[in-house]
Write a protein that holds these residues in place. Sequence first.
Motif, short mmCIF file in Angstrom:
data_model
loop_
_atom_site.label_atom_id
_atom_site.label_comp_id
_atom_site.label_asym_id
_atom_site.label_seq_id
_atom_site.Cartn_x
_atom_site.Cartn_y
_atom_site.Cartn_z
N PHE A 1 -18.00 20.11 -79.06
CA PHE A 1 -19.26 19.59 -78.53
C PHE A 1 -20.07 18.93 -79.65
N THR A 2 -19.91 17.64 -79.76
CA THR A 2 -20.65 16.83 -80.73
C THR A 2 -21.25 15.62 -80.02
N ASP A 3 -22.15 14.95 -80.72
CA ASP A 3 -22.75 13.71 -80.20
C ASP A 3 -23.36 13.89 -78.81
N GLY A 4 -24.08 14.99 -78.64
CA GLY A 4 -24.78 15.20 -77.39
C GLY A 4 -23.95 15.81 -76.28
N MET A 5 -22.64 15.98 -76.51
CA MET A 5 -21.81 16.60 -75.49
C MET A 5 -22.09 18.11 -75.45
N SER A 6 -21.98 18.71 -74.27
CA SER A 6 -22.21 20.14 -74.09
C SER A 6 -21.27 20.65 -73.01
N LEU A 7 -21.20 21.95 -72.87
CA LEU A 7 -20.35 22.54 -71.84
C LEU A 7 -20.78 22.07 -70.46
N GLN A 8 -22.10 22.01 -70.24
CA GLN A 8 -22.61 21.57 -68.94
C GLN A 8 -22.21 20.12 -68.66
N ARG A 9 -22.33 19.23 -69.65
CA ARG A 9 -21.98 17.83 -69.47
C ARG A 9 -20.49 17.64 -69.28
N LEU A 10 -19.72 18.49 -69.99
CA LEU A 10 -18.26 18.41 -69.84
C LEU A 10 -17.86 18.72 -68.40
N VAL A 11 -18.46 19.77 -67.83
CA VAL A 11 -18.14 20.13 -66.46
C VAL A 11 -18.61 19.06 -65.48
N ASP A 12 -19.78 18.47 -65.75
CA ASP A 12 -20.30 17.40 -64.90
C ASP A 12 -19.34 16.21 -64.86
N GLY B 1 -25.36 31.20 -65.77
CA GLY B 1 -24.71 29.93 -65.46
C GLY B 1 -23.75 29.50 -66.54
N VAL B 2 -24.16 29.67 -67.80
CA VAL B 2 -23.27 29.33 -68.92
C VAL B 2 -22.05 30.23 -68.90
N LEU B 3 -22.26 31.52 -68.64
CA LEU B 3 -21.15 32.47 -68.60
C LEU B 3 -20.14 32.09 -67.51
N LEU B 4 -20.63 31.65 -66.33
CA LEU B 4 -19.74 31.23 -65.26
C LEU B 4 -18.90 30.03 -65.68
N LEU B 5 -19.54 29.04 -66.31
CA LEU B 5 -18.80 27.85 -66.76
C LEU B 5 -17.76 28.24 -67.81
N GLU B 6 -18.12 29.17 -68.67
CA GLU B 6 -17.20 29.61 -69.72
C GLU B 6 -16.00 30.32 -69.12
N MET B 7 -16.24 31.15 -68.10
CA MET B 7 -15.13 31.84 -67.43
C MET B 7 -14.18 30.86 -66.76
N LEU B 8 -14.73 29.81 -66.18
CA LEU B 8 -13.91 28.85 -65.44
C LEU B 8 -13.14 27.90 -66.34
N THR B 9 -13.75 27.55 -67.49
CA THR B 9 -13.13 26.55 -68.37
C THR B 9 -12.39 27.16 -69.56
N GLY B 10 -12.77 28.38 -69.94
CA GLY B 10 -12.20 28.98 -71.14
C GLY B 10 -12.77 28.39 -72.41
N ILE B 11 -13.86 27.65 -72.30
CA ILE B 11 -14.49 26.99 -73.45
C ILE B 11 -15.89 27.56 -73.63
N GLY B 12 -16.22 27.95 -74.87
CA GLY B 12 -17.54 28.49 -75.16
C GLY B 12 -18.57 27.40 -75.35
N PRO B 13 -19.86 27.72 -75.18
CA PRO B 13 -20.91 26.69 -75.27
C PRO B 13 -21.13 26.15 -76.68
N THR B 14 -20.61 26.83 -77.70
CA THR B 14 -20.77 26.33 -79.07
C THR B 14 -19.43 25.87 -79.66
N ASP B 15 -18.49 25.56 -78.81
CA ASP B 15 -17.18 25.09 -79.28
C ASP B 15 -17.35 23.86 -80.17
N ALA B 16 -16.46 23.73 -81.16
CA ALA B 16 -16.54 22.61 -82.11
C ALA B 16 -16.37 21.26 -81.44
#
Length: 265
Positions: free
Chosen positions: A252-263, A235-250
């Motif tokens: 993502f702070t203060d509780g933000m994550s790739l999943q929350r960004l997509v939401d 699931g993380v890999l799919l989101l990364e392919m679609l957004t071009g953003i990795g799950p540990t990108d800088a």
Amino acid sequence: MVTHLKKRAPTTPCYKETMMKKVSYGDILKATNWLSPVNKISTSHTSSIYIGRFEFDTDLMAIKVFHLDELGSLNNFLMECEVLRNTRHRNLMKEVTLCPTVSLGNDEFKAIIFYFMANGSLDMWVHPKLHKNSPKRRLSLDQRIGIAVDVASALDYMHNQLTPPLIHCDLKPANVLLDYDMTARLGDFGSAKFLSSRIANSEGFISVGGTIGYIAPEYGMGYKISTRCDVYSFGVLLLEMLTGIGPTDAMFTDGMSLQRLVDKE
């Protein structure tokens, strides 16, 4: 280790059959220009991968040399051998040959030789800026869908068509390799585990390897292993392919994550 696996569904052969002879340490030295840094295409804590061509074969090869002085490297080699010996699927990497031998200094030496994947890793396509020596290329929507289907097919085979099921435990773009026709092949099974009944029925916790950002939170705390470990990573890999953003990108702070960004989108 699991020694008896039953394959319950036919798979499609994808690699040309080769009669490559058993390679020696000297053959690997010649093929990689004496393990030259120029020939090194990737490295990790437990292994390095070199590109090379043997004198007795015309194809380019990817030669995975294990750092046996590093903790866990030998176990990774043995696990990869176990997986390679017991699996065959068009979307899994398949070895050309193995090289368990000794070096010129009589030290233990272990390597696995694969066909070179002409289009590199999925990570090189999703994050070209992080790979300075790779061409700046973009995946079309059709290619992204095709890669996603290939990886899903590999996971379906591993989880549902092998007995016992095989869990990759480190699914991420860097471990998805792309052939000349952009067929995706899942590789690097050093952290993988066969889900034997002994593990499935254990009341203790099984340590799961993996990469931060792709590991399901419960497994990072030592939860019992299951196929859901790979499903979360997929699931993380799919989101990364679609957004071009990795799950540990800088970003993502203060509780933000790739999943929350997509939401939020």
